[in-house]
Design a protein around this motif. Structure first.
Motif, mmCIF file in Angstrom:
data_model
loop_
_atom_site.group_PDB
_atom_site.id
_atom_site.type_symbol
_atom_site.label_atom_id
_atom_site.label_comp_id
_atom_site.label_asym_id
_atom_site.label_seq_id
_atom_site.Cartn_x
_atom_site.Cartn_y
_atom_site.Cartn_z
ATOM 1 N N ILE B 4 0.869 -1.215 0.065
ATOM 2 C CA ILE B 4 -0.360 0.030 -0.104
ATOM 3 C C ILE B 4 0.901 1.218 -0.066
ATOM 4 C CG2 ILE B 4 -1.835 1.397 1.309
ATOM 5 C CD1 ILE B 4 -2.556 -1.506 2.370
ATOM 6 N N ILE B 5 0.815 2.140 -0.929
ATOM 7 C CA ILE B 5 1.563 3.139 -1.144
ATOM 8 C C ILE B 5 0.695 4.602 -1.098
ATOM 9 C CG2 ILE B 5 3.143 4.394 -2.730
ATOM 10 C CD1 ILE B 5 3.287 1.814 -4.650
ATOM 11 N N VAL B 6 1.007 5.366 0.018
ATOM 12 C CA VAL B 6 0.328 6.524 0.063
ATOM 13 C C VAL B 6 1.008 7.731 -0.445
ATOM 14 C CG1 VAL B 6 1.061 6.979 2.369
ATOM 15 C CG2 VAL B 6 -0.975 7.973 1.759
ATOM 16 N N VAL B 7 0.394 8.611 -1.345
ATOM 17 C CA VAL B 7 0.960 9.509 -1.904
ATOM 18 C C VAL B 7 0.313 10.806 -1.085
ATOM 19 C CG1 VAL B 7 1.204 10.673 -3.999
ATOM 20 C CG2 VAL B 7 1.087 8.448 -4.095
ATOM 21 N N THR B 8 1.313 11.477 -0.430
ATOM 22 C CA THR B 8 0.868 12.512 0.384
ATOM 23 C C THR B 8 1.802 13.540 0.648
ATOM 24 O OG1 THR B 8 0.399 12.626 2.875
ATOM 25 C CG2 THR B 8 2.014 11.400 2.447
ATOM 26 N N SER B 9 1.129 14.646 1.289
ATOM 27 C CA SER B 9 1.750 16.143 1.401
ATOM 28 C C SER B 9 1.368 16.712 2.606
ATOM 29 C CB SER B 9 1.774 16.960 0.073
ATOM 30 O OG SER B 9 0.581 17.494 -0.123
ATOM 31 N N GLY B 10 1.997 17.617 3.000
ATOM 32 C CA GLY B 10 1.318 18.417 4.197
ATOM 33 C C GLY B 10 0.689 19.710 3.433
ATOM 34 N N LYS B 11 1.179 20.349 2.332
ATOM 35 C CA LYS B 11 0.585 21.477 1.768
ATOM 36 C C LYS B 11 -0.315 20.732 0.638
ATOM 37 C CE LYS B 11 2.344 25.990 0.395
ATOM 38 N NZ LYS B 11 2.272 26.056 -1.166
ATOM 39 N N GLY B 103 -10.137 -0.088 6.228
ATOM 40 C CA GLY B 103 -9.331 -1.250 6.456
ATOM 41 C C GLY B 103 -9.563 -2.703 5.844
ATOM 42 N N LYS B 104 -11.018 -2.676 5.557
ATOM 43 C CA LYS B 104 -11.811 -3.983 4.965
ATOM 44 C C LYS B 104 -11.415 -3.763 3.591
ATOM 45 C CE LYS B 104 -14.815 -7.392 4.924
ATOM 46 N NZ LYS B 104 -14.893 -7.817 3.461
ATOM 47 N N ILE B 105 -11.787 -2.710 3.106
ATOM 48 C CA ILE B 105 -11.675 -2.470 1.611
ATOM 49 C C ILE B 105 -10.198 -2.778 1.084
ATOM 50 C CG2 ILE B 105 -11.460 -0.787 -0.380
ATOM 51 C CD1 ILE B 105 -14.008 0.419 0.624
ATOM 52 N N LEU B 106 -9.154 -2.300 1.939
ATOM 53 C CA LEU B 106 -7.876 -2.530 1.507
ATOM 54 C C LEU B 106 -7.489 -4.119 1.674
ATOM 55 C CD1 LEU B 106 -6.146 0.643 3.299
ATOM 56 C CD2 LEU B 106 -6.589 0.335 0.879
ATOM 57 N N GLU B 107 -7.900 -4.662 2.691
ATOM 58 C CA GLU B 107 -7.652 -5.965 2.878
ATOM 59 C C GLU B 107 -8.519 -6.995 1.666
ATOM 60 O OE1 GLU B 107 -9.612 -9.000 6.061
ATOM 61 O OE2 GLU B 107 -8.811 -7.093 7.140
ATOM 62 N N ASP B 108 -9.690 -6.309 1.193
ATOM 63 C CA ASP B 108 -10.185 -7.086 0.003
ATOM 64 C C ASP B 108 -9.232 -7.046 -1.436
ATOM 65 O OD1 ASP B 108 -12.057 -8.090 1.714
ATOM 66 O OD2 ASP B 108 -13.714 -6.698 0.976
ATOM 67 N N LEU B 109 -8.833 -5.708 -1.530
ATOM 68 C CA LEU B 109 -8.035 -5.287 -2.516
ATOM 69 C C LEU B 109 -6.681 -6.072 -2.498
ATOM 70 C CD1 LEU B 109 -8.672 -1.642 -2.928
ATOM 71 C CD2 LEU B 109 -9.598 -3.255 -4.587
ATOM 72 N N ALA B 110 -6.084 -6.244 -1.441
ATOM 73 C CA ALA B 110 -4.947 -6.832 -1.132
ATOM 74 C C ALA B 110 -4.628 -8.170 -1.785
ATOM 75 C CB ALA B 110 -4.256 -6.723 0.276
ATOM 76 N N LYS B 111 -5.897 -8.832 -2.017
ATOM 77 C CA LYS B 111 -5.972 -10.346 -2.148
ATOM 78 C C LYS B 111 -5.793 -10.395 -3.902
ATOM 79 C CE LYS B 111 -9.241 -11.460 1.111
ATOM 80 N NZ LYS B 111 -10.655 -11.652 1.590
ATOM 81 N N ASP B 112 -6.305 -9.240 -4.503
ATOM 82 C CA ASP B 112 -6.031 -9.242 -6.024
ATOM 83 C C ASP B 112 -5.070 -8.383 -6.553
ATOM 84 O OD1 ASP B 112 -8.469 -10.703 -6.582
ATOM 85 O OD2 ASP B 112 -9.805 -9.437 -6.646
ATOM 86 N N PHE B 113 -4.642 -7.381 -6.037
ATOM 87 C CA PHE B 113 -3.571 -6.411 -6.515
ATOM 88 C C PHE B 113 -2.177 -6.629 -5.816
ATOM 89 C CE2 PHE B 113 -7.749 -4.571 -7.335
ATOM 90 C CZ PHE B 113 -7.524 -4.355 -8.692
ATOM 91 N N GLU B 114 -1.281 -6.091 -6.688
ATOM 92 C CA GLU B 114 0.153 -6.193 -6.331
ATOM 93 C C GLU B 114 0.371 -4.718 -5.631
ATOM 94 O OE1 GLU B 114 3.466 -7.524 -8.528
ATOM 95 O OE2 GLU B 114 1.971 -7.866 -10.087
ATOM 96 N N TYR B 115 -0.032 -3.655 -6.128
ATOM 97 C CA TYR B 115 0.173 -2.611 -5.751
ATOM 98 C C TYR B 115 -1.320 -1.685 -5.286
ATOM 99 C CZ TYR B 115 5.038 -3.110 -6.552
ATOM 100 O OH TYR B 115 6.313 -3.803 -6.362
ATOM 101 N N ILE B 116 -1.237 -0.857 -4.154
ATOM 102 C CA ILE B 116 -2.559 -0.170 -3.958
ATOM 103 C C ILE B 116 -1.978 1.298 -3.719
ATOM 104 C CG2 ILE B 116 -4.405 0.103 -2.502
ATOM 105 C CD1 ILE B 116 -4.217 -2.960 -1.621
ATOM 106 N N VAL B 117 -2.278 2.078 -4.598
ATOM 107 C CA VAL B 117 -1.722 3.446 -4.534
ATOM 108 C C VAL B 117 -2.966 4.426 -4.043
ATOM 109 C CG1 VAL B 117 -1.039 5.659 -5.802
ATOM 110 C CG2 VAL B 117 -0.288 3.122 -6.391
#
Ligand SMILES: Nc1ncnc2c1ncn2[C@@H]1O[C@H](COP(=O)(O)OP(=O)(O)OP(=O)(O)O)[C@@H](O)[C@H]1O
Ligand SMILES: [Mg+2]
Lengths: 265, 270
Positions: B4-11, B103-117
């Motif tokens: 799981i990759i989060v793309v984030t910033s303060g500003k 959390g539930k959605i990410l868990e389900d996606l993790a079964k099918d996907f290599e990267y979650i951006v």
């Protein structure tokens, strides 16, 4: 009593009563006895988890009633924050209160993790919900094993050195009850505090406060002095008071006759 | 295991959505099954940048509330079969996002996907804290200016203390710096911080530098992630970034003023 209507931090008093067991130890020759005692301490209810805001609010209150807050025991009440899923770093909060001269003695409304963090700092958990009239009665002849454990733990941990290997970022606070060593940078806007010495093996750009409980023999060492503030036992220098020729260099900072001395390393 | 990759910033407005779109497309183009999620509930725009805004039926909040299944909400990209988009809701408010639901959605996606951006909103409002709570990796998008760098530093502090990995004392989130809207000329003139300045302040692994580029505007106007514009400087910069993220050793580019520009200037070229 100062005005307690600030929106960020509310000080309630008197609310919390601590009452110790009422029973004496049996033997008349016993070297000690447990007596009933109760005291009333103010509870600090937090409505914001922003340490900078809390600090500003408290400084304002302290300015209004310095004597009232000096060495004042306080109960930290995190119930509202946790209800709003606003987490707060207990260690940093305790460090802040201590730095402001208060003596945090208890925590209520905390999460399990927060209670554990408080415990390692020698602060007990008050389990009564903050809404209800809060009175702890400890029944039975012996102090609860929980309390005994906690004070033992507190004594053990009361002088703990800390090593931080990650950068201390803007807005973060780190507190050590012994010496504090940081092997990375301390960013502008970060604050590191220790009851003992501070060592920074990186750039020190934030605030560094050594000897925060008054140890005038504590010192600060850093590899690159760019600090916003340095303080030893409450005596401080701001960036503008730090001579240019010692900045951006390794430095050794100590106290001599209530004067901050900065030497090269 | 999905990452799981989060793309984030303060500003705000520093280029997170642009980067999320490009990076997720880049990963998918290299054959990694990838999903990009818009966490900016209330300000839907990832779907515009991805060019799929007319195909949005259900969104993240519908799935959390059980009004749609993940398969109904996921939009398959038309250009790359390995890429899926999970759009945000324009109408719901941010409180619809719960730790359990996300959390539930990410868990389900993790079964099918290599990267979650996860394309995060700026700062530490609810959508942003949700996106970063579950992250394994964080790409901190920063512009070369003092306020953006200072806010990124704060963000890194929050990442270090308020994530699942921090709470469970697992290996911490891997943090990367993505410096974008970089303009070497303005750096030379002292109007912007240099790469070295930013790295010195943030002490963070540099994933790459994306130059200030007209290609970005063209890309977002046409709903095409800029990485597909392989002739453009920004497109190439994002390709390098994806390669470096996957562990390839690529020298940094776009840091110094292009020599060609100087020749053009000298000989009066365009
Ligand atoms: N390298 C670049 N060169 C030129 N313009 C850019 C570049 N990167 C982003 N932009 C522009 O900056 C603006 C903000 O970009 P973007 O929407 O990606 O930022 P964001 O961080 O997602 O913003 P928000 O915080 O509002 O979600 C857009 O207009 C985009 O086209
Ligand atoms: Mg965005």
């Amino acid at each position: 009593m100062p005005d307690a209507s600030s929106p960020k931090t509310q000080i309630e008093s008197p609310k919390t009563q601590l009452e110790s067991p009422r029973t004496h130890l049996e033997s008349p020759k016993a070297p000690l006895e447990f007596k009933s005692a109760s005291l009333t301490i103010p509870a600090l209810r937090f409505f914001s988890n922003d340490l900078a805001v809390i600090e500003a609010t408290l400084r304002g209150k302290i300015a209004q009633a310095t004597e009232f807050f000096r060495d004042s025991p306080v109960m930290m009440d995190l119930q509202l924050l946790n209800e709003q899923h606003q987490s707060v770093d207990v260690e940093a909060l305790v460090g802040l209160l201590r730095a402001l001269g208060m003596v945090p003695v208890g925590l209520r409304g905390g999460s399990d993790a927060q209670n554990r963090a408080a415990l390692t700092l020698g602060i007990f958990r008050h389990s009564a919900p903050s809404g209800a009239p809060s009175e702890i009665k400890i029944p039975g002849a012996e102090p609860s094993p929980e309390l005994l454990d906690k004070s033992a733990l507190a004594a053990e941990k009361s002088q703990e050195n800390r090593v931080v290997t990650q950068p201390v970022r803007s807005g973060q606070r780190v507190y050590a009850s012994g010496d504090l060593t940081v092997t990375a940078t301390v960013s502008a806007g970060a604050e590191i505090m220790a009851e003992g010495n501070i060592h920074v093996y990186g750039s020190l750009r934030g605030r560094a406060l050594a000897g925060v409980q008054g140890d005038i023999n504590s010192r600060i060492f850093c590899m690159d002095l760019q600090a916003e503030l340095i303080s030893i036992a409450g005596i401080y220098k701001l960036r503008d008071d730090i001579p240019g020729d010692v900045q951006h260099k390794p430095a050794h900072i100590s106290l001599d006759n209530e004067l901050i001395i900065i030497r090269g390393l | 295991m999905a990452r799981i990759i989060v793309v984030t910033s303060g500003k705000g407005g520093v280029g997170k959505t642009t980067s999320s779109a490009a990076i997720s497309m880049g990963l998918a183009l290299r054959g990694h099954k990838t999903v990009v999620i818009d966490f900016d509930v209330g300000l839907r725009n990832l779907d515009l940048i991805m060019g799929c805004e007319r195909r949005v039926v259900y969104d993240l909040v519908n799935v959390i509330n059980g009004e749609a299944t993940l398969n109904q909400a996921l939009i398959k990209d038309k250009r790359c079969s390995e890429l899926f988009i999970l759009p945000a809701s324009q109408t719901r408010d941010k409180d619809a996002l719960s730790i359990e639901g996300v959390g539930k959605i990410l868990e389900d996606l993790a079964k099918d996907f290599e990267y979650i951006v996860c394309d995060s909103p700026a700062g530490i409002e609810r959508g942003a804290t949700m996106a970063m709570y579950f992250a394994d990796d964080a790409i901190v998008v920063t512009n070369p200016e003092v306020s953006s760098v200072r806010d990124s530093d704060r963000m890194l502090g929050i990442l270090a203390s308020k994530s699942r990995r921090a709470e469970t004392a697992e290996e911490p989130i891997r943090e990367y710096l993505l410096l974008t809207r970089y303009n070497p000329e303005r750096v030379e003139q002292g109007e912007m911080l240099s790469v070295e300045d930013v790295q010195e302040i943030l002490s963070l692994q540099l994933l790459g530098v994306v130059p200030e580029s007209k290609a970005i505007l063209n890309a977002s106007n046409s709903g095409t992630p800029v990485i597909l514009d392989t002739d453009s400087d920004a497109g190439q910069a994002y390709s390098d970034i994806v390669a470096r993220y996957l562990g390839e050793d690529k020298p940094q580019r776009f840091i110094v003023k292009e020599k060609q520009g100087l020749f053009k200037k000298l000989f009066g070229g365009k």
